[in-house]
Scaffold this active site. Structure first.
Site, PDB file in Angstrom:
ATOM      1  N   ARG A 242     -16.146   3.645  -0.910  1.00  0.00           N
ATOM      2  CA  ARG A 242     -15.055   3.018  -0.170  1.00  0.00           C
ATOM      3  C   ARG A 242     -15.504   2.705   1.249  1.00  0.00           C
ATOM      4  NH1 ARG A 242     -13.304   1.752  -4.106  1.00  0.00           N
ATOM      5  NH2 ARG A 242     -11.323   2.162  -5.136  1.00  0.00           N
ATOM      6  N   ASP A 266     -22.127  -1.647  -0.292  1.00  0.00           N
ATOM      7  CA  ASP A 266     -21.369  -2.481  -1.220  1.00  0.00           C
ATOM      8  C   ASP A 266     -19.903  -2.587  -0.825  1.00  0.00           C
ATOM      9  OD1 ASP A 266     -21.099  -3.986  -3.732  1.00  0.00           O
ATOM     10  OD2 ASP A 266     -19.983  -2.248  -4.480  1.00  0.00           O
ATOM     11  N   GLU A 271     -12.994  -5.348   4.675  1.00  0.00           N
ATOM     12  CA  GLU A 271     -12.976  -6.321   3.575  1.00  0.00           C
ATOM     13  C   GLU A 271     -11.673  -7.121   3.595  1.00  0.00           C
ATOM     14  OE1 GLU A 271     -13.938  -4.841  -0.318  1.00  0.00           O
ATOM     15  OE2 GLU A 271     -15.369  -3.386   0.473  1.00  0.00           O
ATOM     16  N   HIS A 289     -19.035  -5.803  -2.739  1.00  0.00           N
ATOM     17  CA  HIS A 289     -18.137  -4.939  -3.524  1.00  0.00           C
ATOM     18  C   HIS A 289     -18.207  -5.315  -5.012  1.00  0.00           C
ATOM     19  CE1 HIS A 289     -14.215  -2.385  -3.217  1.00  0.00           C
ATOM     20  NE2 HIS A 289     -14.921  -2.077  -4.293  1.00  0.00           N
ATOM     21  N   GLY A 291     -19.764  -3.150  -7.421  1.00  0.00           N
ATOM     22  CA  GLY A 291     -20.236  -1.991  -8.163  1.00  0.00           C
ATOM     23  C   GLY A 291     -19.896  -2.011  -9.641  1.00  0.00           C
ATOM     24  N   ALA A 292     -18.677  -2.411  -9.956  1.00  0.00           N
ATOM     25  CA  ALA A 292     -18.226  -2.425 -11.357  1.00  0.00           C
ATOM     26  C   ALA A 292     -18.378  -3.790 -12.005  1.00  0.00           C
ATOM     27  CB  ALA A 292     -16.771  -1.983 -11.436  1.00  0.00           C
TER      28      ALA A 292
END
Length: 315
Positions: A242, A266, A271, A289, A291-292
Site C-alpha cells: 500500500r 508498485d 495514486e 499498481h 501486482g495482481a
C-alpha cells in the site's frame, strides 16, 4: 438480480454469474455518480479504484453484497457496511503469487540496474556503450542474501517461497506467531520443506539485504525517517502493498545518500498522481499498481468473487 462490476471482472467470473441467472453490468460509473446510481443494483464489486464509504452505503440500501477483487479493503468502510447487514467479501488468496512474482521482478531489476539501463540504452547505447557497461558492472546476486519480509500473510509467504527457491535466507516479522518453515512445490511432484525465521521488525532492519513489505497502511509508515537510519547500508526495498507504508520523501533522501541502493515501487502515496521525485528518481524501479495484474490472477479472482457473490445473494 443485478450486479455492478464497477472496476471490471474477468470474463470467467462474469460468465459464472450470468449462468447463475444474474445480470452483470461492467460499465464503469464514476465515483461522483455512484450515489445516484448504485441503488439500481443488488451487489457491487470493486478493485482499488472505487471507494465505498459510509455516505454511499447509507444512500444505497438495496445493496446486499460488496465484493472486493483482491486483498486490501481499505477503500471500503467494511465494519460499517457489515453493521448495516451487507455481506462484504474479498479474494485474498487469488492474487498472492502474482504479487510475489512482481516483487522479484523489482528485485532482479534492481540488483542488475535494469530500471536505469532500460532508460539509458536507447539514448546512449550507441555512443556510450563502454561507459554504460562500466556503470552497470557492479551487480549482485540474490542467492545467499537475506530477504526480510514484513507481514507474513498469504502474499508475504508466497514472496518468501520464491526467495527460498532462489537460495536466499528468509526472515520475517508479523503481529502473530508464524511458521518455522515453508513447503516449496516443484515440478514432478517434488516438495521440500525449507526453514524460515520469525524475528522482531528491528532485526529485519538490521539483518536484511532486501526488504519486501506486505502490510496494510496504518496511521504511520512502517519505514519512516527514523527507521531508515536502522536499515543495513545498501539495502534494497520493495513496496507492493500500500502507498504510505514507506515514507516516500525519506526514501528519496535515503537513496540519494546511498543508505538504500535501490527501491521497487508498485504503490504510491498519491495514486493516481505519484510524486515527481519518485517517478524520476534514477534508483527506483516503477510499476503502476499492477501486482495482481496477471491473466492467471484475474481469472482466479473473477471465479472466486463470482462464487462468493452467488453464495451471498442466494442466502
Amino acid at each position: 438480480m443485478k450486479i455492478l462490476a464497477n472496476d471490471g471482472i474477468d470474463p470467467i467470473g462474469k460468465k459464472i454469474l450470468e449462468d447463475a441467472g444474474f445480470i452483470v453490468d461492467t460499465v464503469h460509473i464514476p465515483q461522483d455518480e455512484l450515489i445516484n446510481r448504485l441503488n439500481e443494483y443488488d451487489a457491487v464489486t470493486v478493485r482499488s479504484a472505487t471507494k465505498l464509504r459510509q455516505a454511499l452505503i447509507d444512500a444505497c440500501p438495496n445493496i446486499k453484497v460488496i465484493g472486493r477483487g483482491g486483498v486490501g479493503m481499505d477503500n471500503i468502510d467494511v465494519d460499517y457496511a457489515r453493521s448495516k447487514g451487507i455481506n462484504v467479501v474479498n479474494t485474498p488468496a487469488a492474487s498472492s503469487h502474482s504479487v510475489a512474482e512482481l516483487v522479484f521482478a523489482h528485485l532482479l531489476n534492481g540488483v542488475r540496474f535494469l530500471y536505469d539501463s532500460n532508460r539509458k540504452m536507447p539514448v546512449e547505447g550507441n555512443s556510450n556503450f563502454g561507459g554504460l557497461k562500466k556503470a552497470y558492472a557492479a551487480g549482485v546476486e540474490l542467492q545467499g542474501k537475506v530477504l526480510g519480509v514484513v507481514g507474513f500473510g498469504r502474499i508475504g509467504r508466497e514472496t518468501a517461497k520464491i526467495g527460498l527457491a532462489l537460495g536466499m535466507k528468509v526472515i520475517y516479522s508479523d503481529l502473530f506467531e508464524g511458521p518455522i518453515s515453508l513447503k516449496l512445490n516443484f515440478t514432478a511432484g517434488v516438495e521440500v520443506e525449507v526453514p524460515v525465521e520469525q524475528v522482531e521488525l528491528a532485526e529485519i532492519f538490521k539483518q536484511a539485504d532486501f526488504i519486501s513489505l506486505h502490510v496494510p497502511f496504518t496511521d504511520k509508515p512502517v519505514i519512516g525517517k527514523e527507521e531508515f537510519d536502522l536499515l543495513k547500508d545498501g539495502v534494497g526495498l520493495v513496496n507492493a502493498s500500500r502507498g504510505g507504508v514507506i515514507d516516500e520523501l525519506a526514501l528519496v533522501e535515503a537513496l540519494n545518500s546511498g543508505k538504500v541502493s535501490f527501491a521497487g515501487i508498485d504503490v504510491f502515496d498519491n495514486e493516481p498522481t505519484p510524486r515527481q521525485e519518485i517517478l524520476t528518481h534514477p534508483k527506483i524501479s516503477l510499476t503502476p499498481h499492477i501486482g495482481a495484474a496477471t491473466n492467471e490472477a484475474q481469472e482466479r479472482i473473477g471465479e472466486e468473487l463470482a462464487n462468493l457473490l452467488i453464495e451471498g445473494l442466494k442466502k
